[in-house]
Motif scaffolding. Structure first.
Motif, mmCIF file in Angstrom:
data_model
loop_
_atom_site.group_PDB
_atom_site.id
_atom_site.type_symbol
_atom_site.label_atom_id
_atom_site.label_comp_id
_atom_site.label_asym_id
_atom_site.label_seq_id
_atom_site.Cartn_x
_atom_site.Cartn_y
_atom_site.Cartn_z
ATOM 1 N N GLU A 211 -2.691 24.759 57.708
ATOM 2 C CA GLU A 211 -2.550 26.217 57.648
ATOM 3 C C GLU A 211 -2.615 26.658 56.195
ATOM 4 N N MET A 212 -3.481 27.642 55.932
ATOM 5 C CA MET A 212 -3.676 28.114 54.555
ATOM 6 C C MET A 212 -3.865 29.623 54.520
ATOM 7 N N ILE A 213 -3.583 30.179 53.343
ATOM 8 C CA ILE A 213 -3.934 31.562 53.013
ATOM 9 C C ILE A 213 -4.810 31.468 51.768
ATOM 10 N N ASP A 214 -6.044 31.949 51.870
ATOM 11 C CA ASP A 214 -6.983 31.880 50.749
ATOM 12 C C ASP A 214 -7.363 33.304 50.368
ATOM 13 N N THR B 31 -5.932 34.512 56.173
ATOM 14 C CA THR B 31 -5.690 33.278 56.909
ATOM 15 C C THR B 31 -6.989 32.481 56.944
ATOM 16 N N ASP B 32 -6.917 31.224 56.537
ATOM 17 C CA ASP B 32 -8.106 30.370 56.433
ATOM 18 C C ASP B 32 -7.716 28.960 56.870
ATOM 19 N N THR B 33 -7.644 28.762 58.175
ATOM 20 C CA THR B 33 -7.214 27.495 58.754
ATOM 21 C C THR B 33 -8.277 26.419 58.571
ATOM 22 N N LYS B 34 -7.835 25.207 58.340
ATOM 23 C CA LYS B 34 -8.715 24.041 58.270
ATOM 24 C C LYS B 34 -8.301 23.087 59.389
ATOM 25 N N LEU C 159 -3.820 12.648 53.758
ATOM 26 C CA LEU C 159 -3.389 14.031 54.022
ATOM 27 C C LEU C 159 -2.893 14.690 52.735
ATOM 28 N N TYR C 160 -2.186 13.940 51.887
ATOM 29 C CA TYR C 160 -1.760 14.473 50.586
ATOM 30 C C TYR C 160 -2.973 14.839 49.728
ATOM 31 N N ILE C 161 -4.001 14.012 49.782
ATOM 32 C CA ILE C 161 -5.226 14.290 49.014
ATOM 33 C C ILE C 161 -5.851 15.607 49.471
ATOM 34 N N ILE C 162 -5.913 15.822 50.776
ATOM 35 C CA ILE C 162 -6.477 17.072 51.311
ATOM 36 C C ILE C 162 -5.637 18.258 50.860
ATOM 37 N N LYS C 163 -4.335 18.137 50.989
ATOM 38 C CA LYS C 163 -3.453 19.234 50.577
ATOM 39 C C LYS C 163 -3.620 19.528 49.088
ATOM 40 N N ASP C 164 -3.632 18.489 48.263
ATOM 41 C CA ASP C 164 -3.802 18.660 46.825
ATOM 42 C C ASP C 164 -5.154 19.302 46.501
ATOM 43 N N PHE C 165 -6.202 18.872 47.184
ATOM 44 C CA PHE C 165 -7.530 19.447 46.944
ATOM 45 C C PHE C 165 -7.501 20.963 47.154
ATOM 46 N N PHE C 166 -6.984 21.403 48.281
ATOM 47 C CA PHE C 166 -6.993 22.835 48.569
ATOM 48 C C PHE C 166 -6.014 23.621 47.701
ATOM 49 N N GLU C 167 -4.972 22.986 47.212
ATOM 50 C CA GLU C 167 -4.053 23.657 46.293
ATOM 51 C C GLU C 167 -4.686 23.883 44.921
ATOM 52 N N THR C 168 -5.652 23.049 44.549
ATOM 53 C CA THR C 168 -6.182 23.096 43.187
ATOM 54 C C THR C 168 -7.656 23.469 43.051
ATOM 55 N N TYR C 169 -8.444 23.448 44.128
ATOM 56 C CA TYR C 169 -9.898 23.561 43.976
ATOM 57 C C TYR C 169 -10.392 24.925 43.479
ATOM 58 N N LYS C 170 -9.575 25.950 43.564
ATOM 59 C CA LYS C 170 -9.973 27.272 43.059
ATOM 60 C C LYS C 170 -9.163 27.717 41.840
ATOM 61 N N LEU D 45 -9.360 27.047 38.642
ATOM 62 C CA LEU D 45 -10.146 27.487 37.482
ATOM 63 C C LEU D 45 -10.933 28.766 37.759
ATOM 64 N N GLN D 46 -11.035 29.156 39.014
ATOM 65 C CA GLN D 46 -11.640 30.445 39.372
ATOM 66 C C GLN D 46 -10.612 31.565 39.320
ATOM 67 N N LYS D 47 -9.357 31.196 39.110
ATOM 68 C CA LYS D 47 -8.242 32.152 39.081
ATOM 69 C C LYS D 47 -8.063 32.837 40.441
ATOM 70 N N LYS D 48 -8.305 32.070 41.514
ATOM 71 C CA LYS D 48 -8.117 32.582 42.867
ATOM 72 C C LYS D 48 -6.875 31.952 43.470
ATOM 73 N N ASP D 49 -6.166 32.733 44.266
ATOM 74 C CA ASP D 49 -4.895 32.330 44.843
ATOM 75 C C ASP D 49 -5.099 31.663 46.203
ATOM 76 N N VAL D 50 -4.666 30.412 46.307
ATOM 77 C CA VAL D 50 -4.702 29.679 47.566
ATOM 78 C C VAL D 50 -3.290 29.185 47.849
ATOM 79 N N LYS D 51 -2.784 29.528 49.036
ATOM 80 C CA LYS D 51 -1.458 29.048 49.451
ATOM 81 C C LYS D 51 -1.667 28.044 50.585
ATOM 82 N N VAL D 52 -1.363 26.803 50.306
ATOM 83 C CA VAL D 52 -1.442 25.771 51.322
ATOM 84 C C VAL D 52 -0.077 25.697 51.976
#
Length: 185
Positions: free
Chosen positions: A85-88, A92-95, A120-131, A133-140
């Motif tokens: 479950e994520m907010i991008d 709401t942006d479910t994976k 699973l930690y790798i996936i969570k970390d990826f989505f927490e950090t992949y944006k 440097l774009q200065k976009k807010d992602v809440k995992v």
């Protein structure tokens, strides 16, 4: 235990790629949206379910665990195990999380707990950090089991049936009024 859900996932982004491809529903083509701004790459194959519309106005996303990387546009039979479950950017942006269903190496995987906790930690970390440097807010938020994922899939199938012909911006504007709980400013 929830009823098993098998779906066809159209791959947008191969495992280990840092190119963000995106499906354009209007043209039916997969285009290069951007190259990720940082050193991240997608930890698993990433695609979508064409018959399901998520609250962000795009098709419902799926990460497909497999030993191989698949080319954009490839259809991969996938067994859904759960969801992240994520907010991008306020939406709401479910994976959904699944495994390839036509490879015997993955037949023993039936639920999220069967996957490596570290993966699973790798996936969570990826989505927490992949944006970042774009200065976009992602809440995992959190991982959910199969039953939650199936409910989410069914909800998104209904959204596609009702609103799949709307332009993305029109869909989001309408949903923000009708379902404000799915959006955060």
């Amino acid at each position: 235990m929830a009823k098993e859900l098998k779906v066809d996932v159209t791959i947008e982004i191969p495992k280990n790629s840092n190119v963000k491809y995106e499906f354009d529903r209007k043209t039916g083509k997969i285009i290069v949206d951007r190259v990720l701004y940082g050193p991240n790459s997608y930890p698993q194959n990433y695609g979508f379910i064409s018959e399901a519309l998520d609250w962000d106005g795009d098709e419902l996303d799926v990460l497909v665990f497999a030993d191989h990387s698949f080319m954009p546009g490839t259809i991969v039979p996938t067994r859904i195990l759960g969801a992240l479950e994520m907010i991008d950017n306020g939406e709401t942006d479910t994976k959904l999380i699944g495994v390839i269903d036509c490879d015997p190496r993955w037949k023993h995987i039936d639920k999220l707990a069967d996957l490596s906790q570290h993966e699973l930690y790798i996936i969570k970390d990826f989505f927490e950090t992949y944006k970042r440097l774009q200065k976009k807010d992602v809440k995992v938020k959190e991982f959910h089991e199969q039953e939650w994922a199936v409910k989410e899939y069914n909800e998104c199938v209904e959204l596609m049936k009702k609103y799949g012909k709307l332009e993305k911006e029109e869909f989001i504007a309408k949903m923000k009024k009708e379902h404000p709980e799915k959006y955060q400013e």
